[in-house]
Design a protein around this motif. Sequence first.
Motif, mmCIF file in Angstrom:
data_model
loop_
_atom_site.group_PDB
_atom_site.id
_atom_site.type_symbol
_atom_site.label_atom_id
_atom_site.label_comp_id
_atom_site.label_asym_id
_atom_site.label_seq_id
_atom_site.Cartn_x
_atom_site.Cartn_y
_atom_site.Cartn_z
ATOM 1 N N ARG A 54 41.487 47.176 23.601
ATOM 2 C CA ARG A 54 40.169 47.205 24.235
ATOM 3 C C ARG A 54 39.967 46.044 25.200
ATOM 4 O O ARG A 54 38.998 46.014 25.957
ATOM 5 N N PHE A 55 40.897 45.076 25.161
ATOM 6 C CA PHE A 55 40.759 43.923 26.049
ATOM 7 C C PHE A 55 41.470 44.127 27.388
ATOM 8 O O PHE A 55 41.510 43.225 28.204
ATOM 9 N N TYR A 67 31.759 30.616 31.716
ATOM 10 C CA TYR A 67 30.496 31.117 32.246
ATOM 11 C C TYR A 67 30.632 31.516 33.717
ATOM 12 O O TYR A 67 30.088 32.535 34.154
ATOM 13 N N MET A 86 32.183 34.856 33.934
ATOM 14 C CA MET A 86 31.237 35.932 33.614
ATOM 15 C C MET A 86 30.356 36.252 34.822
ATOM 16 O O MET A 86 30.132 37.419 35.153
ATOM 17 N N ARG A 109 29.153 43.233 32.775
ATOM 18 C CA ARG A 109 28.665 42.022 32.117
ATOM 19 C C ARG A 109 29.480 41.814 30.850
ATOM 20 O O ARG A 109 29.243 42.489 29.852
ATOM 21 N N LEU A 110 30.444 40.916 30.911
ATOM 22 C CA LEU A 110 31.261 40.629 29.726
ATOM 23 C C LEU A 110 30.477 39.747 28.771
ATOM 24 O O LEU A 110 29.808 38.810 29.195
ATOM 25 N N GLU A 111 30.574 40.053 27.489
ATOM 26 C CA GLU A 111 29.940 39.208 26.479
ATOM 27 C C GLU A 111 30.954 38.159 26.009
ATOM 28 O O GLU A 111 32.165 38.356 26.142
ATOM 29 N N PRO A 112 30.472 37.056 25.455
ATOM 30 C CA PRO A 112 31.381 35.950 25.091
ATOM 31 C C PRO A 112 32.516 36.347 24.139
ATOM 32 O O PRO A 112 33.638 35.879 24.299
ATOM 33 N N GLY A 113 32.223 37.219 23.157
ATOM 34 C CA GLY A 113 33.265 37.615 22.206
ATOM 35 C C GLY A 113 34.409 38.335 22.897
ATOM 36 O O GLY A 113 35.585 38.081 22.622
ATOM 37 N N THR A 114 34.071 39.226 23.802
ATOM 38 C CA THR A 114 35.084 39.974 24.545
ATOM 39 C C THR A 114 35.816 39.055 25.520
ATOM 40 O O THR A 114 37.045 39.101 25.633
ATOM 41 N N TYR A 148 36.322 35.778 25.431
ATOM 42 C CA TYR A 148 37.265 34.838 24.812
ATOM 43 C C TYR A 148 38.375 35.551 24.034
ATOM 44 O O TYR A 148 39.449 34.989 23.863
#
Lengths: 214, 113
Positions: free
Chosen positions: B18-19, B38, B41, B51-56, B58
């Motif tokens: 998924r990454f 940041y 992003m 819009r990538l979220e931090p979990g995805t 990193y």
Amino acid sequence: MPKRVAYWLLRLYPLAWRERYAVEVVALLEQHQVTVRTLVDLGRGAIEARLHAQDVLESLTLPIHAEEPSNTATIDRLLIGAGGCLLVGTGLALLVGPTRSVGNIAGLTLLFAILDLGPLAAIGTVLMLLHRGRSPWAFYGAVVAAGLCGFTTFLISAATYNTFFEQEPPDYQAGPGWWGGLGFTVLGGVSVMLTLVAAYLLNSLRAQSRQTAN
Amino acid sequence: VEWECAVHPGTELTNFGRFSDPALLILTSLASGAKHGYAMMQDIVQFSGTRLEPGTLYGALNRLEHRGWIAPTAGEERRRPYRLTEEGANVLRAQLATLHRVVTTGLTRLVPV
């Protein structure tokens, strides 16, 4: 998001991952507009990081830098201690707790001992392996063993509930009654949860000790 | 969408699960220079609308770093910048070439429709 809350949230991730990325992610979260989607994404990322914990460890190219509040390590140990105490307490409760014996033969007490000492011994062995860091699968083993122990505890609680409800049966010694039965079951449930937390946290400590050794 | 890398076998992003899509976006973002999390992003939102979220973010960064396609650079610890490595640039080039062929073919075939 406040820094402290962010650090607590990131405790879902393996220790090695946190030591490498937590400082950066916390800095990012301070600027980022945190939504439910962010929290779900972090949770999902944490599960994936845990499933690939070994890869995370191997991928570290930078020296670790810990900036987490120092009291978290103390809380880890307190939780492990509490989980361990409850686990032992449950085992003891099974051995000397509510019994349904005939004459001098404490049949169910013996059954409790046989059923519960096995998982307890398994947990002890696996946790020992965890401490020594001999097996990368020890963490999963600990979780399975804890689950087995919990399941057994619940099973015994359910199977012996009748004992607690009985009113002065003619041939049996009375158990501790309703409250004893309820307390016994709650203790078993809490024990399962805390054992799992302890296994989870021990895995973090194991990763930490491996990093220190390297 | 998953792509196969014909130019550099064994280096395809499809192994990222998924990454794979976030990884491509990150490599593309870093192609214009080193950036911290940041900044990546923000950049990715600008050029792709994603819009990538931090979990995805990193999760993908960890995998890219593991492969040696990106590398952390000296900088502020809290906002550590990452740069594209030479190998990472090659992988990105190959992925974009494949995508370009797909886009060109798709657009050509859509014209009669």
